[in-house]
Design a protein around this motif. Structure first.
Motif, PDB file in Angstrom:
ATOM      1  N   UNK A   1     -32.006  23.518  29.395  1.00  0.00           N
ATOM      2  CA  UNK A   1     -33.378  23.053  29.560  1.00  0.00           C
ATOM      3  C   UNK A   1     -33.824  23.084  31.012  1.00  0.00           C
ATOM      4  N   UNK A   2     -32.936  22.667  31.923  1.00  0.00           N
ATOM      5  CA  UNK A   2     -33.259  22.704  33.348  1.00  0.00           C
ATOM      6  C   UNK A   2     -33.441  24.141  33.828  1.00  0.00           C
ATOM      7  N   UNK A   3     -32.684  25.065  33.262  1.00  0.00           N
ATOM      8  CA  UNK A   3     -32.813  26.468  33.651  1.00  0.00           C
ATOM      9  C   UNK A   3     -34.189  27.009  33.282  1.00  0.00           C
ATOM     10  N   UNK A   4     -34.772  26.487  32.194  1.00  0.00           N
ATOM     11  CA  UNK A   4     -36.124  26.888  31.813  1.00  0.00           C
ATOM     12  C   UNK A   4     -37.144  26.216  32.719  1.00  0.00           C
ATOM     13  N   UNK A   5     -36.925  24.927  33.011  1.00  0.00           N
ATOM     14  CA  UNK A   5     -37.850  24.196  33.886  1.00  0.00           C
ATOM     15  C   UNK A   5     -37.913  24.839  35.259  1.00  0.00           C
ATOM     16  N   UNK A   6     -36.772  25.412  35.693  1.00  0.00           N
ATOM     17  CA  UNK A   6     -36.739  26.028  37.021  1.00  0.00           C
ATOM     18  C   UNK A   6     -37.746  27.161  37.117  1.00  0.00           C
ATOM     19  N   UNK A   7     -38.042  27.823  35.990  1.00  0.00           N
ATOM     20  CA  UNK A   7     -39.031  28.901  36.007  1.00  0.00           C
ATOM     21  C   UNK A   7     -40.395  28.366  36.415  1.00  0.00           C
ATOM     22  N   UNK A   8     -40.752  27.206  35.871  1.00  0.00           N
ATOM     23  CA  UNK A   8     -42.039  26.614  36.215  1.00  0.00           C
ATOM     24  C   UNK A   8     -42.073  26.218  37.679  1.00  0.00           C
ATOM     25  N   UNK A   9     -40.955  25.691  38.186  1.00  0.00           N
ATOM     26  CA  UNK A   9     -40.908  25.270  39.585  1.00  0.00           C
ATOM     27  C   UNK A   9     -41.045  26.456  40.523  1.00  0.00           C
ATOM     28  N   UNK A  10     -40.328  27.545  40.204  1.00  0.00           N
ATOM     29  CA  UNK A  10     -40.377  28.705  41.083  1.00  0.00           C
ATOM     30  C   UNK A  10     -41.699  29.441  40.946  1.00  0.00           C
ATOM     31  N   UNK A  11     -42.280  29.439  39.742  1.00  0.00           N
ATOM     32  CA  UNK A  11     -43.556  30.123  39.552  1.00  0.00           C
ATOM     33  C   UNK A  11     -44.643  29.508  40.415  1.00  0.00           C
ATOM     34  N   UNK A  12     -44.586  28.200  40.631  1.00  0.00           N
ATOM     35  CA  UNK A  12     -45.558  27.558  41.503  1.00  0.00           C
ATOM     36  C   UNK A  12     -45.307  27.894  42.959  1.00  0.00           C
ATOM     37  N   UNK A  13     -44.146  28.462  43.227  1.00  0.00           N
ATOM     38  CA  UNK A  13     -43.751  28.760  44.593  1.00  0.00           C
ATOM     39  C   UNK A  13     -44.283  30.141  44.984  1.00  0.00           C
ATOM     40  N   UNK A  14     -45.598  30.253  45.083  1.00  0.00           N
ATOM     41  CA  UNK A  14     -46.230  31.499  45.483  1.00  0.00           C
ATOM     42  C   UNK A  14     -46.721  31.364  46.900  1.00  0.00           C
TER      43      UNK A  14
ATOM     44  N   UNK B   1     -22.784  29.965  28.392  1.00  0.00           N
ATOM     45  CA  UNK B   1     -22.646  29.378  29.720  1.00  0.00           C
ATOM     46  C   UNK B   1     -23.260  30.281  30.779  1.00  0.00           C
ATOM     47  N   UNK B   2     -22.952  31.571  30.714  1.00  0.00           N
ATOM     48  CA  UNK B   2     -23.355  32.480  31.788  1.00  0.00           C
ATOM     49  C   UNK B   2     -24.857  32.741  31.818  1.00  0.00           C
ATOM     50  N   UNK B   3     -25.487  32.779  30.647  1.00  0.00           N
ATOM     51  CA  UNK B   3     -26.909  33.129  30.610  1.00  0.00           C
ATOM     52  C   UNK B   3     -27.784  32.139  31.385  1.00  0.00           C
ATOM     53  N   UNK B   4     -27.680  30.821  31.124  1.00  0.00           N
ATOM     54  CA  UNK B   4     -28.522  29.891  31.892  1.00  0.00           C
ATOM     55  C   UNK B   4     -28.235  29.918  33.389  1.00  0.00           C
ATOM     56  N   UNK B   5     -26.965  30.161  33.760  1.00  0.00           N
ATOM     57  CA  UNK B   5     -26.609  30.164  35.177  1.00  0.00           C
ATOM     58  C   UNK B   5     -27.158  31.399  35.883  1.00  0.00           C
ATOM     59  N   UNK B   6     -26.896  32.578  35.314  1.00  0.00           N
ATOM     60  CA  UNK B   6     -27.243  33.822  35.994  1.00  0.00           C
ATOM     61  C   UNK B   6     -28.738  34.095  35.980  1.00  0.00           C
ATOM     62  N   UNK B   7     -29.434  33.678  34.942  1.00  0.00           N
ATOM     63  CA  UNK B   7     -30.883  33.906  34.919  1.00  0.00           C
ATOM     64  C   UNK B   7     -31.633  32.928  35.817  1.00  0.00           C
ATOM     65  N   UNK B   8     -30.964  31.879  36.267  1.00  0.00           N
ATOM     66  CA  UNK B   8     -31.657  30.859  37.065  1.00  0.00           C
ATOM     67  C   UNK B   8     -31.673  31.163  38.550  1.00  0.00           C
ATOM     68  N   UNK B   9     -30.652  31.858  39.063  1.00  0.00           N
ATOM     69  CA  UNK B   9     -30.463  31.945  40.501  1.00  0.00           C
ATOM     70  C   UNK B   9     -31.159  33.050  41.265  1.00  0.00           C
ATOM     71  N   UNK B  10     -31.369  34.265  40.718  1.00  0.00           N
ATOM     72  CA  UNK B  10     -31.893  35.363  41.528  1.00  0.00           C
ATOM     73  C   UNK B  10     -33.232  35.085  42.205  1.00  0.00           C
ATOM     74  N   UNK B  11     -34.110  34.330  41.551  1.00  0.00           N
ATOM     75  CA  UNK B  11     -35.396  34.018  42.178  1.00  0.00           C
ATOM     76  C   UNK B  11     -35.232  33.249  43.469  1.00  0.00           C
ATOM     77  N   UNK B  12     -34.249  32.343  43.489  1.00  0.00           N
ATOM     78  CA  UNK B  12     -33.980  31.579  44.698  1.00  0.00           C
ATOM     79  C   UNK B  12     -33.443  32.487  45.803  1.00  0.00           C
ATOM     80  N   UNK B  13     -32.540  33.407  45.446  1.00  0.00           N
ATOM     81  CA  UNK B  13     -32.001  34.338  46.440  1.00  0.00           C
ATOM     82  C   UNK B  13     -33.114  35.193  47.030  1.00  0.00           C
ATOM     83  N   UNK B  14     -34.011  35.685  46.172  1.00  0.00           N
ATOM     84  CA  UNK B  14     -35.138  36.481  46.657  1.00  0.00           C
ATOM     85  C   UNK B  14     -36.005  35.666  47.612  1.00  0.00           C
ATOM     86  N   UNK B  15     -36.189  34.385  47.296  1.00  0.00           N
ATOM     87  CA  UNK B  15     -36.989  33.533  48.179  1.00  0.00           C
ATOM     88  C   UNK B  15     -36.300  33.329  49.522  1.00  0.00           C
ATOM     89  N   UNK B  16     -34.972  33.223  49.520  1.00  0.00           N
ATOM     90  CA  UNK B  16     -34.231  33.059  50.775  1.00  0.00           C
ATOM     91  C   UNK B  16     -34.358  34.300  51.662  1.00  0.00           C
TER      92      UNK B  16
END
Length: 358
Positions: free
Chosen positions: A133-146, A306-321
């Motif tokens: 659930x948090x992995x889905x919520x992270x999409x909303x958080x990052x989407x606002x990060x424009x 296990x892997x799907x929520x983890x791996x789909x959550x992180x790349x957006x953060x790396x791109x932002x860094x």
């Protein structure tokens, strides 16, 4: 117990490498004009196939299961919807929707045994649900990060792969619908939609695209699950996910080639080629392919639930860094705070998902 710990370590390290490379693989393309992207997409897919071929040779050519190609075809097919999605609801909302459905489909299909797969059990189901659930919520958080990028948006870089594969839809629609030599913007079927249907069509396509993305590993997991059944045609198939990477990548390359040929036909044999982007595009494809191989290893070591929520959550953060420390494209206290919030959500979701297996 020692073997389980080794598997967990390999799985989490592979997940970390996949996140890093998925978040970085478009960086080589940033300074180059990719045009409509169709030729570059084909170059990227060729690089993916070559990396998979090398891996296949290293693994001494395990048995090729054609059904595993379907996952690559599904992934490539999901890509042909982004241009209409972006034109109707925008890239930010599009990423939010298809990213969320990507995560949910990939996680739920394994967790609940959809599409004929076996149910994946975890030690702590509630923690796993919370992490997903948090992995889905992270999409909303990052989407606002424009944020502004000197007339562009960082999402353009992060979404390059999606954009590359989707111009085929727009081009074909122009050739079929348009009888005059108008521009794509004025003749696309998307532009003919009323304002009311823009959001309906865009959101619907984003949902379908996300479901297809999340289903890309289903054929491989299906083969693995049915390999344990003597009456199945897949009886005795390998349990090592990486043995299927060549078939999966072959599906991607084959589908991409079909789309590129269709694009050339639609362009009346006058495709837009950008030679200066070939080597950067090839490098981008290599990075993507290595990341995908790591994801296969993570699926084997941890399971997709296990892997799907983890791996789909992180790349957006790396791109932002990358935008913060290298390209200096993220500035302002508000954006830093939003990024910190997104990081906390991602880390919390990843930890909950990881500990649910222990």
């Amino acid at each position: 117990m020692s073997g389980n710990r080794t598997d967990f370590t390999a799985g989490y390290l592979s997940s970390a490498v996949a996140i890093l490379l998925y978040g970085s693989n478009f960086v080589p393309l940033k300074k180059y004009d990719t045009g409509d992207g169709m030729f570059l997409q084909w170059v990227l897919c060729a690089a993916i196939w070559l990396v998979a071929l090398v891996v296949n040779l290293i693994l001494r050519c395990p048995k090729f299961w054609p059904f595993a190609m379907l996952g690559g075809c599904i992934w490539a097919t999901g890509n042909i919807a982004v241009v209409p999605i972006i034109k109707t609801i925008g890239l930010g909302l599009g990423i939010l929707i298809w990213g969320s459905f990507n995560t949910l489909t990939g996680w739920a299909s394994s967790r609940f045994g959809w599409f004929g797969m076996d149910v994946e059990e975890v030690s702590n189901p509630m923690l796993n649900y919370f992490g997903a659930g948090l992995s889905v919520v992270r999409s909303a958080a990052i989407t606002t990060f424009t944020f502004s990028l000197k007339g562009h948006t960082w999402w353009v870089l992060f979404g390059v792969w999606d954009l590359l594969g989707f111009f085929i839809t727009l081009v074909i629609c122009v050739q079929v619908i348009n009888t005059a030599e108008d521009t794509c913007a004025n003749s696309s079927w998307v532009d003919r939609l009323s304002a009311k249907y823009h959001r309906i069509v865009g959101c619907s396509l984003a949902v379908v695209s996300g479901i297809l993305y999340g289903s890309t590993f289903v054929p491989i997991i299906y083969i693995k699950d049915h390999s344990k059944r003597n009456e199945s045609v897949y009886a005795g198939a390998s349990q090592f996910d990486l043995d299927y990477v060549f078939a999966h990548s072959s599906g991607i390359f084959l589908t991409s080639t079909v789309y590129f040929v269709a694009y050339c036909i639609a362009m009346r044999n006058r495709p837009n080629l950008y030679p200066e982007a070939i080597l950067p595009g090839f490098l981008s494809g290599v990075l993507w392919a290595i990341a995908t191989c790591c994801w296969f290893i993570a699926n084997h070591s941890l399971s997709a639930v296990i892997s799907f929520p983890i791996i789909t959550a992180g790349p957006g953060l790396i791109a932002a860094l990358w935008g913060i420390f290298i390209f200096k494209e993220i500035q302002g206290l508000r954006n830093y705070l939003l990024l910190l919030l997104a990081f906390c959500i991602i880390l919390s979701g990843a930890l909950c998902t990881a500990f649910s297996k222990i």
